[in-house]
Design a protein around this motif. Structure first.
Motif, mmCIF file in Angstrom:
data_model
loop_
_atom_site.group_PDB
_atom_site.id
_atom_site.type_symbol
_atom_site.label_atom_id
_atom_site.label_comp_id
_atom_site.label_asym_id
_atom_site.label_seq_id
_atom_site.Cartn_x
_atom_site.Cartn_y
_atom_site.Cartn_z
ATOM 1 N N PRO A 191 0.767 -1.120 0.062
ATOM 2 C CA PRO A 191 0.049 -0.062 0.117
ATOM 3 C C PRO A 191 0.791 1.184 -0.165
ATOM 4 C CG PRO A 191 -0.698 -1.578 1.572
ATOM 5 C CD PRO A 191 0.345 -2.089 1.137
ATOM 6 N N ALA A 192 0.411 2.354 -0.687
ATOM 7 C CA ALA A 192 1.144 3.584 -0.731
ATOM 8 C C ALA A 192 0.048 4.463 -1.160
ATOM 9 C CB ALA A 192 2.017 3.650 -2.210
ATOM 10 N N ARG A 193 0.462 5.869 -0.689
ATOM 11 C CA ARG A 193 -0.686 7.059 -0.602
ATOM 12 C C ARG A 193 -0.294 7.887 -1.957
ATOM 13 N NH1 ARG A 193 -3.925 8.652 2.933
ATOM 14 N NH2 ARG A 193 -2.612 7.219 4.588
ATOM 15 N N PHE A 194 -1.611 7.959 -2.507
ATOM 16 C CA PHE A 194 -1.493 8.834 -3.696
ATOM 17 C C PHE A 194 -2.188 10.190 -3.528
ATOM 18 C CE2 PHE A 194 -0.541 4.720 -5.059
ATOM 19 C CZ PHE A 194 0.251 4.636 -6.416
ATOM 20 N N ASP A 195 -1.750 11.028 -4.369
ATOM 21 C CA ASP A 195 -2.636 12.271 -4.205
ATOM 22 C C ASP A 195 -3.634 12.550 -5.135
ATOM 23 O OD1 ASP A 195 -2.794 15.229 -6.053
ATOM 24 O OD2 ASP A 195 -2.156 15.638 -3.977
ATOM 25 N N ASP A 196 -4.936 12.949 -4.666
ATOM 26 C CA ASP A 196 -6.193 12.807 -5.450
ATOM 27 C C ASP A 196 -6.089 13.480 -6.867
ATOM 28 O OD1 ASP A 196 -7.907 11.241 -4.223
ATOM 29 O OD2 ASP A 196 -8.741 12.812 -2.798
ATOM 30 N N GLU A 197 -5.261 14.782 -7.000
ATOM 31 C CA GLU A 197 -5.431 15.482 -8.092
ATOM 32 C C GLU A 197 -4.420 14.890 -9.229
ATOM 33 O OE1 GLU A 197 -4.896 19.497 -7.298
ATOM 34 O OE2 GLU A 197 -6.484 19.561 -6.009
ATOM 35 N N THR A 198 -3.332 14.530 -8.628
ATOM 36 C CA THR A 198 -2.187 13.965 -9.654
ATOM 37 C C THR A 198 -2.158 12.726 -9.943
ATOM 38 O OG1 THR A 198 -0.419 13.855 -8.096
ATOM 39 C CG2 THR A 198 -0.751 16.165 -9.302
ATOM 40 N N ASN A 199 -2.623 11.838 -8.964
ATOM 41 C CA ASN A 199 -2.937 10.454 -9.095
ATOM 42 C C ASN A 199 -1.259 9.923 -8.942
ATOM 43 O OD1 ASN A 199 -5.624 10.019 -9.088
ATOM 44 N ND2 ASN A 199 -5.564 10.550 -11.317
ATOM 45 N N GLN A 200 -0.324 10.727 -8.354
ATOM 46 C CA GLN A 200 1.026 10.211 -7.973
ATOM 47 C C GLN A 200 1.280 10.075 -6.879
ATOM 48 O OE1 GLN A 200 3.320 9.954 -10.482
ATOM 49 N NE2 GLN A 200 1.353 9.948 -12.049
ATOM 50 N N PRO A 201 2.139 8.861 -6.463
ATOM 51 C CA PRO A 201 2.599 8.631 -4.929
ATOM 52 C C PRO A 201 3.290 9.844 -4.449
ATOM 53 C CG PRO A 201 4.035 7.484 -6.658
ATOM 54 C CD PRO A 201 2.829 8.070 -7.375
ATOM 55 N N ILE A 202 2.554 10.138 -3.142
ATOM 56 C CA ILE A 202 3.221 10.993 -2.334
ATOM 57 C C ILE A 202 3.692 10.264 -0.943
ATOM 58 C CG2 ILE A 202 1.779 12.845 -3.241
ATOM 59 C CD1 ILE A 202 -0.091 12.241 -0.773
ATOM 60 N N TYR A 203 4.619 11.023 -0.383
ATOM 61 C CA TYR A 203 5.186 10.694 0.865
ATOM 62 C C TYR A 203 4.456 10.288 2.110
ATOM 63 C CZ TYR A 203 8.345 10.378 4.899
ATOM 64 O OH TYR A 203 9.002 9.959 6.083
ATOM 65 N N ASP A 204 4.418 8.959 2.578
ATOM 66 C CA ASP A 204 3.832 8.469 3.883
ATOM 67 C C ASP A 204 4.801 7.838 4.656
ATOM 68 O OD1 ASP A 204 2.360 6.734 5.470
ATOM 69 O OD2 ASP A 204 0.351 7.892 4.847
ATOM 70 N N ALA A 205 5.301 8.226 5.842
ATOM 71 C CA ALA A 205 6.216 7.818 6.538
ATOM 72 C C ALA A 205 5.931 6.317 6.950
ATOM 73 C CB ALA A 205 6.365 8.609 7.772
ATOM 74 N N GLU A 206 4.639 5.914 7.281
ATOM 75 C CA GLU A 206 4.247 4.660 7.750
ATOM 76 C C GLU A 206 4.331 3.838 6.838
ATOM 77 O OE1 GLU A 206 0.700 2.408 10.261
ATOM 78 O OE2 GLU A 206 0.902 4.757 10.194
ATOM 79 N N LEU A 207 3.693 4.171 5.638
ATOM 80 C CA LEU A 207 3.352 3.138 4.533
ATOM 81 C C LEU A 207 4.961 2.932 4.006
ATOM 82 C CD1 LEU A 207 -0.138 4.238 3.053
ATOM 83 C CD2 LEU A 207 0.462 2.420 4.371
ATOM 84 N N ASP A 208 5.465 3.919 3.682
ATOM 85 C CA ASP A 208 6.920 3.915 2.864
ATOM 86 C C ASP A 208 7.564 3.070 3.824
ATOM 87 O OD1 ASP A 208 5.764 5.508 1.072
ATOM 88 O OD2 ASP A 208 7.028 7.260 1.424
ATOM 89 N N GLU A 209 7.784 3.253 4.930
ATOM 90 C CA GLU A 209 8.623 2.536 5.907
ATOM 91 C C GLU A 209 8.313 0.847 6.098
ATOM 92 O OE1 GLU A 209 11.303 0.774 8.389
ATOM 93 O OE2 GLU A 209 11.527 2.621 7.154
ATOM 94 N N ARG A 210 6.904 0.678 5.738
ATOM 95 C CA ARG A 210 6.469 -0.659 5.676
ATOM 96 C C ARG A 210 6.886 -1.424 4.370
ATOM 97 N NH1 ARG A 210 0.100 -1.173 6.288
ATOM 98 N NH2 ARG A 210 0.652 0.246 8.221
ATOM 99 N N ALA A 211 6.799 -0.712 3.283
ATOM 100 C CA ALA A 211 7.072 -1.604 2.125
ATOM 101 C C ALA A 211 8.697 -1.453 2.178
ATOM 102 C CB ALA A 211 6.939 -0.313 0.970
ATOM 103 N N SER A 212 9.543 -0.361 2.508
ATOM 104 C CA SER A 212 11.007 -0.703 2.794
ATOM 105 C C SER A 212 11.399 -1.954 3.516
ATOM 106 C CB SER A 212 11.687 0.511 3.395
ATOM 107 O OG SER A 212 11.471 1.652 2.174
ATOM 108 N N GLU A 213 10.585 -1.968 4.603
ATOM 109 C CA GLU A 213 11.002 -3.012 5.516
ATOM 110 C C GLU A 213 10.540 -4.642 5.027
ATOM 111 O OE1 GLU A 213 11.950 -5.652 8.275
ATOM 112 O OE2 GLU A 213 12.633 -3.626 8.233
ATOM 113 N N MET A 214 9.751 -4.578 4.105
ATOM 114 C CA MET A 214 9.192 -5.959 3.224
ATOM 115 C C MET A 214 10.416 -6.086 2.386
ATOM 116 S SD MET A 214 5.303 -4.994 2.308
ATOM 117 C CE MET A 214 5.309 -6.400 1.198
ATOM 118 N N ALA A 215 11.198 -4.954 1.686
ATOM 119 C CA ALA A 215 12.324 -5.335 1.000
ATOM 120 C C ALA A 215 13.658 -5.850 1.642
ATOM 121 C CB ALA A 215 12.627 -3.904 0.295
#
Length: 307
Positions: free
Chosen positions: A23-47
């Motif tokens: 899971p990652a956070r996306f901006d409503d207007e641009t539909n691009q991923p944006i920084y989310d400390a908790e979600l980004d760290e969770r993905a990094s830890e999976m790697a």
């Protein structure tokens, strides 16, 4: 505003690439991923965990669980291992252990007999606090006690011959049953040994089990069938049948061998090697050419694992 959905990112760790979908956070207007400390760290830890799995590295969770199980503080574990408290803290925070430290910590975590040896060695000059905690843990831990006066009824070769003849009978009844290879035979005996050790606290046979390149090897059997890959394409020898009849008189042991054979009849030797040689197995925690300790085998099989 933002929303969350799965996103795939490639992480490079130690010259290895890991494609992680999380899971990652996306901006409503641009539909691009944006920084989310908790979600980004969770993905990094999976790697990072994927890298640990590939390299057989101890995870922060494993280290924390071990300390909690034995009742040790980070400072206690540092004293026990000769590492610094800061190093233990870094490993628990996610840093990768060095190969030497990883091996040492895995040995310790998987072998309570080694822990006992550490704490009973007066030359280590451990603090009273550490000694008291470890002794309290060991007193309530179920350490396997091997009755050294007990003499197994059969040799490893006799049990191997029982499996050879059982395989022959299976091939006579079903043409899809493949002839037994030396590697698979040794794996089956290893599984039988582990199950018997847990059930009786005694050895199924006296032959040593050592770490060799392709997995745990029962030295007596390996020596007997040295140079042979497939043991029998036809009918086994008279010696094998004599041993089969002898072992079959012991209903408990013949039943054990039959169950192990049935459980793994559809496994290839390489398939069984994937079980016995995986990270954390008694084989992986033993140096090449060294005898695999009964305590390691007991701990693994008593936890319902066959490795």
């Amino acid at each position: 505003m933002s929303y969350v959905k799965d996103f795939t990112t490639v992480y490079t760790i130690g010259n290895r690439n890991y494609e992680i979908t999380a899971p990652a956070r996306f901006d409503d207007e641009t539909n691009q991923p944006i920084y989310d400390a908790e979600l980004d760290e969770r993905a990094s830890e999976m790697a990072r965990q994927a890298y640990r799995d590939d390299m057989g590295l101890l995870s922060p969770t494993e280290l924390k669980k071990y300390r909690a199980k034995v009742g040790l503080s980070q400072r206690n574990l540092a004293e026990l291992t000769g590492l610094s408290p800061n190093t233990i803290a870094l490993y628990e925070a996610g840093a990768f252990p060095t190969p030497a430290n990883n091996k040492m910590l895995k040995y310790l975590i998987n072998d309570d007999e080694l822990l006992r040896q550490y704490i009973m060695d007066d030359t280590n000059n451990y603090s009273n606090d550490l000694v008291a905690k470890v002794k309290a843990y060991l007193q309530q831990k179920d350490i396997v006690v091997i009755d050294q006066s007990f003499q197994p009824k059969f040799t490893a070769v006799q049990l191997a011959n029982w499996l050879r003849v059982e395989n022959y009978f299976g091939r006579e009844l079903d043409e899809n049953v493949e002839p037994l290879t030396q590697m698979k035979l040794i794996k089956l005996l290893y599984f039988a040994y582990g199950r018997y050790l847990v059930k009786t606290h005694t050895k199924l046979f006296t032959s040593s089990i050592v770490h060799l390149q392709y997995g745990p090897v029962i030295t007596e059997v390996h020596s007997k069938f040295k140079g042979l890959t497939v043991l029998d394409t036809g009918k086994p020898s008279k010696e094998a049948f004599d041993d089969y009849n002898l072992v079959s008189k012991d209903s408990d042991i013949s039943h054990l061998l039959r169950l192990v054979n049935e459980d793994y009849i559809n496994y290839s030797a390489s398939g069984l090697s994937q079980k016995t040689n995986q990270p954390g197995s008694p084989w992986s925690l033993t140096d090449d050419g060294r005898i695999i300790k009964d305590q390691l085998i007991f701990d693994t099989f008593s936890n319902g694992l066959e490795e």
